[in-house]
Design a protein around this motif. Sequence first.
Motif, PDB file in Angstrom:
ATOM      1  N   UNK A   1     -12.823 -17.784   8.151  1.00  0.00           N
ATOM      2  CA  UNK A   1     -11.604 -17.527   8.931  1.00  0.00           C
ATOM      3  C   UNK A   1     -11.872 -16.709  10.185  1.00  0.00           C
ATOM      4  N   UNK A   2     -13.142 -16.447  10.457  1.00  0.00           N
ATOM      5  CA  UNK A   2     -13.504 -15.788  11.707  1.00  0.00           C
ATOM      6  C   UNK A   2     -13.696 -14.293  11.640  1.00  0.00           C
ATOM      7  N   UNK A   3     -13.642 -13.715  10.455  1.00  0.00           N
ATOM      8  CA  UNK A   3     -13.831 -12.272  10.342  1.00  0.00           C
ATOM      9  C   UNK A   3     -15.303 -11.928  10.504  1.00  0.00           C
ATOM     10  N   UNK A   4     -15.576 -10.862  11.247  1.00  0.00           N
ATOM     11  CA  UNK A   4     -16.937 -10.390  11.407  1.00  0.00           C
ATOM     12  C   UNK A   4     -17.156  -9.174  10.514  1.00  0.00           C
ATOM     13  N   UNK A   5     -18.403  -8.855  10.289  1.00  0.00           N
ATOM     14  CA  UNK A   5     -18.769  -7.697   9.465  1.00  0.00           C
ATOM     15  C   UNK A   5     -18.171  -7.796   8.062  1.00  0.00           C
ATOM     16  N   UNK A   6     -18.445  -8.896   7.392  1.00  0.00           N
ATOM     17  CA  UNK A   6     -17.992  -9.073   6.014  1.00  0.00           C
ATOM     18  C   UNK A   6     -19.061  -8.503   5.079  1.00  0.00           C
ATOM     19  N   UNK A   7     -18.674  -7.543   4.266  1.00  0.00           N
ATOM     20  CA  UNK A   7     -19.606  -6.906   3.335  1.00  0.00           C
ATOM     21  C   UNK A   7     -19.000  -6.894   1.942  1.00  0.00           C
TER      22      UNK A   7
ATOM     23  N   UNK B   1      -8.225 -22.432   2.462  1.00  0.00           N
ATOM     24  CA  UNK B   1      -9.461 -22.569   3.226  1.00  0.00           C
ATOM     25  C   UNK B   1      -9.757 -24.059   3.426  1.00  0.00           C
ATOM     26  N   UNK B   2     -10.033 -24.445   4.660  1.00  0.00           N
ATOM     27  CA  UNK B   2     -10.352 -25.833   4.968  1.00  0.00           C
ATOM     28  C   UNK B   2     -11.741 -26.190   4.443  1.00  0.00           C
ATOM     29  N   UNK B   3     -12.004 -27.481   4.346  1.00  0.00           N
ATOM     30  CA  UNK B   3     -13.327 -27.923   3.921  1.00  0.00           C
ATOM     31  C   UNK B   3     -14.358 -27.564   4.987  1.00  0.00           C
ATOM     32  N   UNK B   4     -15.556 -27.240   4.542  1.00  0.00           N
ATOM     33  CA  UNK B   4     -16.609 -26.881   5.490  1.00  0.00           C
ATOM     34  C   UNK B   4     -17.967 -27.252   4.902  1.00  0.00           C
TER      35      UNK B   4
ATOM     36  N   UNK C   1     -27.071  -8.919  -3.329  1.00  0.00           N
ATOM     37  CA  UNK C   1     -27.130  -9.575  -4.637  1.00  0.00           C
ATOM     38  C   UNK C   1     -27.070  -8.539  -5.756  1.00  0.00           C
ATOM     39  N   UNK C   2     -25.971  -7.851  -5.802  1.00  0.00           N
ATOM     40  CA  UNK C   2     -25.729  -6.873  -6.871  1.00  0.00           C
ATOM     41  C   UNK C   2     -24.217  -6.723  -7.010  1.00  0.00           C
ATOM     42  N   UNK C   3     -23.776  -6.183  -8.139  1.00  0.00           N
ATOM     43  CA  UNK C   3     -22.341  -6.009  -8.338  1.00  0.00           C
ATOM     44  C   UNK C   3     -21.622  -7.341  -8.452  1.00  0.00           C
ATOM     45  N   UNK C   4     -20.620  -7.541  -7.591  1.00  0.00           N
ATOM     46  CA  UNK C   4     -19.784  -8.733  -7.689  1.00  0.00           C
ATOM     47  C   UNK C   4     -20.412  -9.974  -7.070  1.00  0.00           C
ATOM     48  N   UNK C   5     -21.580  -9.846  -6.457  1.00  0.00           N
ATOM     49  CA  UNK C   5     -22.270 -10.970  -5.827  1.00  0.00           C
ATOM     50  C   UNK C   5     -21.394 -11.650  -4.769  1.00  0.00           C
ATOM     51  N   UNK C   6     -21.517 -12.956  -4.649  1.00  0.00           N
ATOM     52  CA  UNK C   6     -20.781 -13.714  -3.630  1.00  0.00           C
ATOM     53  C   UNK C   6     -19.429 -14.137  -4.195  1.00  0.00           C
ATOM     54  N   UNK C   7     -18.359 -13.846  -3.471  1.00  0.00           N
ATOM     55  CA  UNK C   7     -17.030 -14.208  -3.944  1.00  0.00           C
ATOM     56  C   UNK C   7     -16.367 -15.193  -2.988  1.00  0.00           C
ATOM     57  N   UNK C   8     -15.356 -15.856  -3.497  1.00  0.00           N
ATOM     58  CA  UNK C   8     -14.573 -16.781  -2.675  1.00  0.00           C
ATOM     59  C   UNK C   8     -13.959 -16.038  -1.491  1.00  0.00           C
ATOM     60  N   UNK C   9     -13.493 -14.811  -1.738  1.00  0.00           N
ATOM     61  CA  UNK C   9     -12.880 -14.028  -0.666  1.00  0.00           C
ATOM     62  C   UNK C   9     -13.846 -13.721   0.460  1.00  0.00           C
ATOM     63  N   UNK C  10     -15.114 -13.405   0.116  1.00  0.00           N
ATOM     64  CA  UNK C  10     -16.121 -13.129   1.146  1.00  0.00           C
ATOM     65  C   UNK C  10     -16.322 -14.351   2.033  1.00  0.00           C
ATOM     66  N   UNK C  11     -16.507 -15.497   1.399  1.00  0.00           N
ATOM     67  CA  UNK C  11     -16.754 -16.723   2.155  1.00  0.00           C
ATOM     68  C   UNK C  11     -15.533 -17.097   2.987  1.00  0.00           C
ATOM     69  N   UNK C  12     -14.349 -16.958   2.408  1.00  0.00           N
ATOM     70  CA  UNK C  12     -13.121 -17.278   3.138  1.00  0.00           C
ATOM     71  C   UNK C  12     -12.972 -16.381   4.362  1.00  0.00           C
ATOM     72  N   UNK C  13     -13.323 -15.111   4.221  1.00  0.00           N
ATOM     73  CA  UNK C  13     -13.219 -14.182   5.350  1.00  0.00           C
ATOM     74  C   UNK C  13     -14.112 -14.619   6.501  1.00  0.00           C
ATOM     75  N   UNK C  14     -15.336 -15.009   6.176  1.00  0.00           N
ATOM     76  CA  UNK C  14     -16.258 -15.474   7.218  1.00  0.00           C
ATOM     77  C   UNK C  14     -15.753 -16.757   7.859  1.00  0.00           C
TER      78      UNK C  14
ATOM     79  N   UNK D   1     -21.643 -20.057  11.575  1.00  0.00           N
ATOM     80  CA  UNK D   1     -21.530 -18.741  10.966  1.00  0.00           C
ATOM     81  C   UNK D   1     -22.722 -18.504  10.043  1.00  0.00           C
ATOM     82  N   UNK D   2     -23.239 -17.271  10.087  1.00  0.00           N
ATOM     83  CA  UNK D   2     -24.387 -16.921   9.247  1.00  0.00           C
ATOM     84  C   UNK D   2     -24.000 -15.758   8.346  1.00  0.00           C
ATOM     85  N   UNK D   3     -23.986 -16.038   7.055  1.00  0.00           N
ATOM     86  CA  UNK D   3     -23.681 -15.009   6.061  1.00  0.00           C
ATOM     87  C   UNK D   3     -24.953 -14.708   5.280  1.00  0.00           C
TER      88      UNK D   3
END
Length: 241
Positions: A125-131, A1-4, A110-123, A82-84
């Motif tokens: 990288x241009x993926x929509x509908x990240x849950x 993942x590039x810097x952002x 904000x429950x369970x696994x919370x925010x993960x690196x994979x979620x942020x990376x998906x957004x 991008x808005x997550x």
Amino acid sequence: MDKFKVIIVEDVPLELKGTEGIFRNEIPEAEIIGTAENEPSYWKLIKQQLPDLVLLDLGLGGSTTVGVEICRQTKETYPKVKVLIFTGEILNEKLWVDVLDAGCDGIILKSGELLTRGDVASVMNGKRMVFNQPILEKIVDRFKKSVSKELSHQEAMINYEIDEYDERFLRHLALGYTKEQITNLRGMPFGVKSLEKRQNELVQKLFPEGNGGVGVNATRLVVRALEVHILDLDNLQPDEE
């Protein structure tokens, strides 16, 4: 993942601290260029320096609609940003729909696994509908129920030999239309007497063993159509007149 670059919008100091820790420890590529606890401070920040990502809490100052409007205006004004959503509104499904309509790129509860690196990376990288998992479970559960309901409807239409006009007739009876009003619907080629005959035929189809010796009026007929899934209470919409 590039810097952002990221702006975090969060009004609870303890939760903000935890979120910053997630970025610091799990997502070192992220540069937090600012944090905002309310709408005015957010717009001041974004005008000073444009981020690549906005991590947006919805419940700001006790209001959920503020977050939705921030999302909508951000996507309209800065479409490349991008808005997550990162929210504790775990039961407010209407709010999820509103913010999806506002153009967000994903929703993390904000429950369970919370925010993960994979979620942020998906957004990023241009993926929509990240849950994340909690909201995915709710979406899949709704999907399964929706498919099951549709299958039940199709089976009922076949089993009771219900055609398009039967369904339209029953649906508009359920909506409170009179037979005279139903005859005026576009594409409904029946007069009142024909509809009365069709109603009697529907009574025979839906009550093949009678109704315990009690007559079946239009209301009872509609209730039966709902019971056997010919009609869906959540999808009672009138046709164009």
